[in-house]
Design a protein around this motif. Structure first.
Motif, PDB file in Angstrom:
ATOM      1  N   ARG A 182       0.817  -1.210   0.000  1.00 45.63           N
ATOM      2  CA  ARG A 182       0.000   0.000   0.000  1.00 45.63           C
ATOM      3  C   ARG A 182       0.852   1.261   0.000  1.00 45.63           C
ATOM      4  O   ARG A 182       0.524   2.255  -0.659  1.00 45.63           O
ATOM      5  CB  ARG A 182      -0.909   0.008   1.229  1.00 45.63           C
ATOM      6  N   MET A 183       1.958   1.232   0.732  1.00 49.91           N
ATOM      7  CA  MET A 183       2.786   2.419   0.866  1.00 49.91           C
ATOM      8  C   MET A 183       3.724   2.637  -0.320  1.00 49.91           C
ATOM      9  O   MET A 183       4.160   3.763  -0.572  1.00 49.91           O
ATOM     10  CB  MET A 183       3.610   2.340   2.165  1.00 49.91           C
ATOM     11  N   HIS A 184       4.047   1.565  -1.064  1.00 51.16           N
ATOM     12  CA  HIS A 184       5.049   1.690  -2.123  1.00 51.16           C
ATOM     13  C   HIS A 184       4.492   1.600  -3.541  1.00 51.16           C
ATOM     14  O   HIS A 184       5.203   1.893  -4.501  1.00 51.16           O
ATOM     15  CB  HIS A 184       6.131   0.605  -1.946  1.00 51.16           C
ATOM     16  N   MET A 185       3.240   1.198  -3.697  1.00 54.72           N
ATOM     17  CA  MET A 185       2.699   1.067  -5.042  1.00 54.72           C
ATOM     18  C   MET A 185       2.482   2.446  -5.663  1.00 54.72           C
ATOM     19  O   MET A 185       2.267   3.440  -4.971  1.00 54.72           O
ATOM     20  CB  MET A 185       1.385   0.276  -5.010  1.00 54.72           C
ATOM     21  N   ILE A 186       2.551   2.487  -6.987  1.00 50.85           N
ATOM     22  CA  ILE A 186       2.398   3.734  -7.745  1.00 50.85           C
ATOM     23  C   ILE A 186       1.191   3.626  -8.669  1.00 50.85           C
ATOM     24  O   ILE A 186       1.030   2.629  -9.376  1.00 50.85           O
ATOM     25  CB  ILE A 186       3.661   4.031  -8.589  1.00 50.85           C
ATOM     26  N   HIS A 187       0.357   4.642  -8.645  1.00 51.38           N
ATOM     27  CA  HIS A 187      -0.793   4.702  -9.558  1.00 51.38           C
ATOM     28  C   HIS A 187      -0.296   5.195 -10.913  1.00 51.38           C
ATOM     29  O   HIS A 187       0.149   6.338 -11.044  1.00 51.38           O
ATOM     30  CB  HIS A 187      -1.852   5.641  -8.995  1.00 51.38           C
ATOM     31  N   ASN A 188      -0.358   4.331 -11.918  1.00 51.34           N
ATOM     32  CA  ASN A 188       0.123   4.669 -13.260  1.00 51.34           C
ATOM     33  C   ASN A 188      -1.011   5.333 -14.042  1.00 51.34           C
ATOM     34  O   ASN A 188      -1.788   4.679 -14.735  1.00 51.34           O
ATOM     35  CB  ASN A 188       0.613   3.405 -13.980  1.00 51.34           C
ATOM     36  N   ARG A 189      -1.073   6.640 -13.926  1.00 56.00           N
ATOM     37  CA  ARG A 189      -2.173   7.369 -14.555  1.00 56.00           C
ATOM     38  C   ARG A 189      -2.029   7.454 -16.073  1.00 56.00           C
ATOM     39  O   ARG A 189      -3.009   7.680 -16.779  1.00 56.00           O
ATOM     40  CB  ARG A 189      -2.247   8.786 -13.971  1.00 56.00           C
ATOM     41  N   ASP A 190      -0.799   7.325 -16.586  1.00 56.32           N
ATOM     42  CA  ASP A 190      -0.561   7.471 -18.021  1.00 56.32           C
ATOM     43  C   ASP A 190      -0.783   6.178 -18.804  1.00 56.32           C
ATOM     44  O   ASP A 190      -0.768   6.188 -20.038  1.00 56.32           O
ATOM     45  CB  ASP A 190       0.870   7.961 -18.257  1.00 56.32           C
ATOM     46  N   ALA A 191      -0.951   5.065 -18.103  1.00 56.17           N
ATOM     47  CA  ALA A 191      -1.129   3.781 -18.791  1.00 56.17           C
ATOM     48  C   ALA A 191      -2.494   3.743 -19.484  1.00 56.17           C
ATOM     49  O   ALA A 191      -3.477   4.298 -18.993  1.00 56.17           O
ATOM     50  CB  ALA A 191      -0.997   2.636 -17.801  1.00 56.17           C
ATOM     51  N   SER A 192      -2.539   3.088 -20.631  1.00 53.81           N
ATOM     52  CA  SER A 192      -3.809   2.952 -21.349  1.00 53.81           C
ATOM     53  C   SER A 192      -4.678   1.922 -20.641  1.00 53.81           C
ATOM     54  O   SER A 192      -4.216   0.860 -20.234  1.00 53.81           O
ATOM     55  CB  SER A 192      -3.544   2.510 -22.794  1.00 53.81           C
ATOM     56  N   HIS A 193      -5.944   2.258 -20.476  1.00 53.50           N
ATOM     57  CA  HIS A 193      -6.855   1.345 -19.790  1.00 53.50           C
ATOM     58  C   HIS A 193      -8.287   1.692 -20.150  1.00 53.50           C
ATOM     59  O   HIS A 193      -8.585   2.780 -20.671  1.00 53.50           O
ATOM     60  CB  HIS A 193      -6.667   1.431 -18.272  1.00 53.50           C
ATOM     61  N   GLU A 194      -9.174   0.770 -19.886  1.00 56.10           N
ATOM     62  CA  GLU A 194     -10.589   0.976 -20.159  1.00 56.10           C
ATOM     63  C   GLU A 194     -11.200   1.860 -19.075  1.00 56.10           C
ATOM     64  O   GLU A 194     -10.673   1.933 -17.959  1.00 56.10           O
ATOM     65  CB  GLU A 194     -11.320  -0.380 -20.205  1.00 56.10           C
ATOM     66  N   PRO A 195     -12.307   2.542 -19.394  1.00 58.84           N
ATOM     67  CA  PRO A 195     -12.975   3.362 -18.379  1.00 58.84           C
ATOM     68  C   PRO A 195     -13.347   2.520 -17.151  1.00 58.84           C
ATOM     69  O   PRO A 195     -13.820   1.392 -17.273  1.00 58.84           O
ATOM     70  CB  PRO A 195     -14.236   3.871 -19.100  1.00 58.84           C
ATOM     71  N   GLY A 196     -13.105   3.047 -15.982  1.00 61.18           N
ATOM     72  CA  GLY A 196     -13.409   2.325 -14.751  1.00 61.18           C
ATOM     73  C   GLY A 196     -12.276   1.471 -14.235  1.00 61.18           C
ATOM     74  O   GLY A 196     -12.376   0.895 -13.151  1.00 61.18           O
ATOM     75  N   GLU A 197     -11.178   1.351 -15.019  1.00 59.52           N
ATOM     76  CA  GLU A 197     -10.019   0.582 -14.586  1.00 59.52           C
ATOM     77  C   GLU A 197      -8.941   1.519 -14.040  1.00 59.52           C
ATOM     78  O   GLU A 197      -8.834   2.666 -14.462  1.00 59.52           O
ATOM     79  CB  GLU A 197      -9.424  -0.219 -15.747  1.00 59.52           C
ATOM     80  N   PHE A 198      -8.157   0.988 -13.101  1.00 55.87           N
ATOM     81  CA  PHE A 198      -7.040   1.736 -12.537  1.00 55.87           C
ATOM     82  C   PHE A 198      -5.816   0.828 -12.562  1.00 55.87           C
ATOM     83  O   PHE A 198      -5.898  -0.350 -12.203  1.00 55.87           O
ATOM     84  CB  PHE A 198      -7.354   2.187 -11.113  1.00 55.87           C
ATOM     85  N   VAL A 199      -4.693   1.389 -13.016  1.00 56.19           N
ATOM     86  CA  VAL A 199      -3.475   0.611 -13.216  1.00 56.19           C
ATOM     87  C   VAL A 199      -2.434   1.015 -12.178  1.00 56.19           C
ATOM     88  O   VAL A 199      -2.199   2.207 -11.940  1.00 56.19           O
ATOM     89  CB  VAL A 199      -2.914   0.824 -14.634  1.00 56.19           C
ATOM     90  N   TYR A 200      -1.799   0.008 -11.567  1.00 56.48           N
ATOM     91  CA  TYR A 200      -0.790   0.245 -10.536  1.00 56.48           C
ATOM     92  C   TYR A 200       0.479  -0.526 -10.848  1.00 56.48           C
ATOM     93  O   TYR A 200       0.460  -1.508 -11.612  1.00 56.48           O
ATOM     94  CB  TYR A 200      -1.328  -0.165  -9.159  1.00 56.48           C
ATOM     95  N   ASP A 201       1.564  -0.070 -10.223  1.00 50.52           N
ATOM     96  CA  ASP A 201       2.858  -0.710 -10.425  1.00 50.52           C
ATOM     97  C   ASP A 201       3.619  -0.739  -9.111  1.00 50.52           C
ATOM     98  O   ASP A 201       3.578   0.217  -8.335  1.00 50.52           O
ATOM     99  CB  ASP A 201       3.671   0.067 -11.470  1.00 50.52           C
ATOM    100  N   LEU A 202       4.308  -1.857  -8.881  1.00 52.20           N
ATOM    101  CA  LEU A 202       5.165  -2.004  -7.708  1.00 52.20           C
ATOM    102  C   LEU A 202       6.489  -2.594  -8.175  1.00 52.20           C
ATOM    103  O   LEU A 202       6.608  -3.800  -8.374  1.00 52.20           O
ATOM    104  CB  LEU A 202       4.512  -2.912  -6.659  1.00 52.20           C
ATOM    105  N   TYR A 203       7.456  -1.710  -8.423  1.00 50.19           N
ATOM    106  CA  TYR A 203       8.778  -2.130  -8.856  1.00 50.19           C
ATOM    107  C   TYR A 203       8.726  -3.066 -10.070  1.00 50.19           C
ATOM    108  O   TYR A 203       9.337  -4.139 -10.091  1.00 50.19           O
ATOM    109  CB  TYR A 203       9.529  -2.795  -7.706  1.00 50.19           C
TER     110      TYR A 203
END
Length: 427
Positions: free
Chosen positions: A330-351
């Motif tokens: 929770r503390m280290h994940m990054i919300h990848n706002r620039d990634a392509s995704h469908e409406p209603g989806e949220f993309v995250y990255d952890l290292y």
């Protein structure tokens, strides 16, 4: 002779609930005081606010009247609806308070929606006056509006807290470590919400909260911070919020020492944040165990001992008593706002490990590198805790995530444990 009228003095039950409210200053309502002067025709108005918990009074005159610290007791609400006051005693009280020799005084009480006395709106003049019924009705309404304005201040600060909280959450997603989770946790509480599990842990480490009986309790330091910035609590000694539920799949197994082998003797006390643990040793087996100080709970065996060192022992306790893996994600994940995704989806990255999440806590889905959407249980997560929701999704999207980041979580726990304190226990 002076005439003092005290309006709106209905009895107030002593057990009336006292909700959190914001401390405001009388000067904030100068426009209301000026309107009261205009309605009444009086030369001067004043607003007196009193903090029921501290007894602190704040007084302002419009126009200013310097040198007056408080009003005479005879002019303050005391349960009477109206008082005809005259004679030398009142004149002496006014002179002692620094007030001019008044011939007219009218006070309209300010009360919260739950009946608490907030203060009084006063009008005064050095010449006799009579207020018409129309003027009285208008002034009563004005006092009611002022009372609502004072009460709305708490709602305003909570709205500001929520707005600031959103800003901090966005900053944390853009840059890892940009915002302290202890700060966001305390701010979440100020906004009237429950801190997330990672925030709760950070608050405990920072000395802002303790865990007791499944509750997250604010420490005196945290209460003082909130109090300083305007929040008044009905019972400051028992402020509490439900601790967020933790995902059991991420907890390490706990091995409880057999009750029959009562050979564990306390040899040290370990403080992690504001939580104290007793550390015991079995001289025969040379094994170590821990439990929360004063809990009387069964001893929990430790895998590490003095050979591995206190940081390793503290790190193990952190992982056994907290959902360290979840908190790390929770503390280290990054919300990848620039990634392509469908409406209603949220993309995250952890290292370099990515996942997507969609839905709500009632029906949640997560997708990992294989592109398959998997339903996961998020029913224990509050709808206003999006980072908790997205962190939980990571474990559904990446089934072996706990193993892949296990070493990182351990080193992170050791860094947290580095601030712990050890005190020997003799006897």
């Amino acid at each position: 002779m002076a005439v003092a009228h005290l309006y709106g003095l209905n009895p107030v039950p002593s057990e009336a609930p006292r909700a959190p409210r914001l401390s405001v200053e009388p000067e904030d309502f100068a426009s209301v005081a000026e309107l009261a002067r205009s309605i009444s025709g009086c030369a001067r108005a004043c607003i007196r606010l009193e903090d029921a918990e501290t007894g602190e009074a704040r007084l302002s005159f419009f126009p200013p009247l310097y040198g007056v610290r408080d009003l005479p007791a005879a002019l303050l609400p005391d349960g009477r609806g109206q008082a005809q006051l005259s004679g030398p005693s009142l004149r002496q009280e006014m002179q002692a308070a620094g007030l001019p020799d008044l011939a007219f005084w009218a006070g309209f009480t300010l009360r919260s929606l739950d009946g608490r006395m907030l203060g009084v709106l006063c009008l005064m003049d050095e010449v006799p006056r009579e207020l018409s019924e129309t003027a009285l009705a208008q002034l009563r309404l004005l006092a009611e509006i002022l009372s609502r304005g004072i009460g709305m201040a708490a709602s305003t600060i909570r709205a500001m807290a929520r707005q600031s909280l959103g800003l901090m959450e966005d900053l944390a997603e853009v840059e890892d470590g940009a915002v302290s989770p202890a700060v966001t946790g305390l701010l979440r509480y100020a906004a009237g919400r429950v801190p997330g599990s990672g925030e709760a842990m950070a608050m405990r480490i920072a000395g802002l909260a303790d865990m007791s009986g499944g509750k997250l309790l604010l420490t005196p330091t945290a209460r003082d911070i909130l109090y300083t910035h305007g929040f008044r609590l009905a019972n400051p000694k028992t402020v509490e919020a439900e601790a967020p539920a933790e995902a059991p799949v991420m907890l390490m197994p706990v091995e409880v020492a057999p009750q029959a082998a009562a050979e564990f003797h306390t040899m040290a006390r370990l403080r992690i944040g504001e939580v104290h643990h007793d550390i015991a040793r079995d001289e025969e087996t040379d094994k170590f165990a821990f439990r929360i100080t004063g809990s009387g709970a069964p001893w929990v065996l430790l895998e590490n001992g003095l050979e591995e060192g206190w940081p390793e022992m503290a790190a193990e306790i952190i992982k056994r008593t907290r959902n360290a893996t979840f908190d790390y994600v929770r503390m280290h994940m990054i919300h990848n706002r620039d990634a392509s995704h469908e409406p209603g989806e949220f993309v995250y990255d952890l290292y370099g490990m990515g996942w997507s999440v969609r839905g709500t806590p009632d029906f949640a889905e997560a997708k990992g590198a294989d592109g398959m959407w998997r339903v996961f249980d998020a029913s224990h997560i509050s709808p206003d805790a999006p980072r908790d929701f997205s962190a939980q999704a990571a474990f559904a999207a990446i089934p072996d995530l706990a193993d892949r980041i296990g070493a990182d979580v351990h080193e992170w726990s050791k860094r947290i444990a580095a601030g712990s304190e050890v005190t020997p226990v003799f006897g």
